[in-house]
Design a protein around this motif. Structure first.
Motif: not given
Length: 256
Positions: A38-58
């Motif tokens: 959840c660092g430098g790559i994971g932070s922006p990746a997560l923001q756009y995965l969540a924005a895309a509506g990915i239903g489940k995130l681990t």
């Protein structure tokens, strides 16, 4: 499944895209993405995965937030210093969209627990910072039959690729890097430096490639581009793509 009215409104700009459409948005809603790091790559990746509506995130990370992270790890603020990155990232997701299911795993993924960590994933997005973990993730993905999106960054160089070593004729991440990197030691951004905006570019590129996997078979966007390694030079800037060949002697995927 049918999307409720509020979700149709939220994802309207996706749904009008022929490459996504209503069915594609449903696929995103039903997807489970495991994010390693959840660092430098994971932070922006997560923001756009969540924005895309990915239903489940681990979310998997064993580190805590430090002041030096704030230059590039855009999920966090001063209020998060000392907190678990996985927990703080999960809290961000909950504030952003209550409809998403999110789980935080405060642990270091290794060969012993990798299989359990990725269980049930539609795709794994790996943005961690060492080869030993990356190879453990890749090998577990091959064994479980789960696609892998790999995103890596070093100074001004970024690499992003989708791998499906479990499929016949397709390479895995180990086919690309070989066996020499099954170790904890590697270059770090603490020693070499990293530009925050570069982390943002590679992280969001990784999210885009993970979405490709989820939307496989849907027009142009649904081509997962298995084994195509995209190399981005942030100084020039330039982007080139190479095809990673399958290693017929790969100890992880040679049977596929």
């Amino acid at each position: 499944m049918a999307l409720p009215a509020d979700r149709l409104d939220r994802f309207a700009r996706h749904i009008v895209l022929p490459e996504v459409g209503g069915a594609g948005q449903v696929a995103l809603t039903e997807a489970h993405v495991v994010l390693v790091g959840c660092g430098g790559i994971g932070s922006p990746a997560l923001q756009y995965l969540a924005a895309a509506g990915i239903g489940k995130l681990t979310l998997i990370d064993d580190d805590v937030v430090e002041a030096s992270n704030l230059q590039r790890q855009t999920l966090f603020s001063l209020a998060n210093l000392g907190q678990s990155k996985a927990d703080a990232a999960a809290d961000w997701v909950r504030r952003f969209d209550l409809a998403l299911e999110v789980h935080a795993l405060r642990l270091r993924l290794d060969r012993a627990n990798a299989g359990d960590c990725i269980a049930g994933a539609t795709v794994v997005l790996d943005g961690c910072d060492n080869f030993a973990t990356r190879l453990a993730v890749s090998d577990a993905c091959v064994k479980a039959g789960v696609p892998l999106t790999s995103a890596a960054l070093g100074r001004f160089q970024g690499q992003v690729a989708n791998f499906a070593g479990h499929l016949p004729g397709q390479p895995c991440y180990r086919c690309w890097v070989g066996d020499a990197f099954d170790a904890e030691d590697c270059d770090t951004c603490a020693a070499d430096g990293v530009l925050g905006a570069m982390a943002g570019m590679i992280g969001t590129f990784g999210a885009m490639q993970a979405i490709r996997v989820i939307l496989e078979g849907r027009a142009v966007l649904g081509d997962p581009q298995w084994g195509q390694l995209h190399l981005f030079d942030g100084l020039t800037p330039s982007l080139r793509t190479i095809k990673v060949p399958k290693d017929t002697g790969c100890r992880a995927c040679s049977g596929a």
